[in-house]
Design an enzyme around this catalytic site. Structure first.
Site, PDB file in Angstrom:
ATOM      1  N   ASP A  47       1.954 -57.031  41.092  1.00  0.00           N
ATOM      2  CA  ASP A  47       2.835 -56.289  39.715  1.00  0.00           C
ATOM      3  C   ASP A  47       2.085 -57.311  39.191  1.00  0.00           C
ATOM      4  O   ASP A  47       1.606 -58.551  39.323  1.00  0.00           O
ATOM      5  CB  ASP A  47       4.236 -57.171  39.884  1.00  0.00           C
ATOM      6  N   GLY A  48       2.080 -57.214  37.019  1.00  0.00           N
ATOM      7  CA  GLY A  48       1.639 -58.268  36.258  1.00  0.00           C
ATOM      8  C   GLY A  48      -0.088 -57.926  35.856  1.00  0.00           C
ATOM      9  O   GLY A  48      -0.542 -58.916  35.368  1.00  0.00           O
ATOM     10  N   CYS A  49      -0.800 -57.241  37.055  1.00  0.00           N
ATOM     11  CA  CYS A  49      -1.745 -56.665  36.418  1.00  0.00           C
ATOM     12  C   CYS A  49      -2.003 -55.428  35.657  1.00  0.00           C
ATOM     13  O   CYS A  49      -1.513 -54.564  36.279  1.00  0.00           O
ATOM     14  CB  CYS A  49      -2.554 -56.979  37.860  1.00  0.00           C
ATOM     15  N   ALA A  50      -3.048 -55.104  34.734  1.00  0.00           N
ATOM     16  CA  ALA A  50      -3.176 -53.663  33.921  1.00  0.00           C
ATOM     17  C   ALA A  50      -4.138 -53.021  34.810  1.00  0.00           C
ATOM     18  O   ALA A  50      -3.456 -51.823  34.915  1.00  0.00           O
ATOM     19  CB  ALA A  50      -3.436 -54.030  32.848  1.00  0.00           C
ATOM     20  N   SER A  51      -4.294 -53.381  35.632  1.00  0.00           N
ATOM     21  CA  SER A  51      -5.530 -52.739  36.989  1.00  0.00           C
ATOM     22  C   SER A  51      -4.866 -52.921  37.411  1.00  0.00           C
ATOM     23  O   SER A  51      -3.490 -52.956  38.312  1.00  0.00           O
ATOM     24  CB  SER A  51      -6.834 -52.654  36.832  1.00  0.00           C
TER      25      SER A  51
END
Length: 143
Positions: A47-51
């Site tokens: 979680d917390g990644c744009a991709s």
């Protein structure tokens, strides 16, 4: 710091231009083996990644000397390259070393902290937190 990571630092010192470094990061990501589709599940997603990013740990042994490795995957080429760098930093070291590693300082040696977008920097931090949390959880469960 692992020998693999030190090699990356030396390569980055040789590459003067940031665009060359960026291409090198992408090329490193291209050399990574793909993550089996069955391992791309919510439990391994970061979680917390744009991709889309998945981290799958493999820990052998017990206690602070247990050896940590992980596999990772992303749908973004630059992020795959960042995972390759994280692999060089964190694979085949003890869980205690994973927890104790100052990953921000390590990435600063590469100059990546200055050239990643805010969104990519947040994603990188999320991957580092995930990896170090996995190692910390192993330490806690063994004590």
């Amino acid at each position: 710091m692992t020998e693999d990571f030190q090699e990356i630092v030396e390569t980055f010192e040789f590459l003067d231009d940031w665009e060359d470094r960026y291409r090198h990061v992408i090329d490193m990501g291209k050399t990574m083996p793909p993550l089996d589709e069955t391992l791309r599940v919510p439990a391994t997603k970061v979680d917390g990644c744009a991709s889309q990013v998945w981290i799958v740990p493999h820990i052998e042994g017990n206690g602070p000397e247990a050896v940590f490795t992980f596999q990772g995957e992303s749908d973004a080429m630059i992020v795959r390259g960042l995972i390759a760098i994280l692999s060089a930093l964190f694979n085949n070291v003890t869980v205690q070393q994973v927890v104790d590693t100052d990953a921000a300082a390590a990435f600063a040696q590469l100059g990546l902290d200055q050239h990643l977008s805010a969104q990519r920097s947040n994603g990188l931090r999320a991957m580092i937190v995930r990896i170090q949390s996995l190692a910390q959880n192993k330490l806690a469960s063994d004590s």
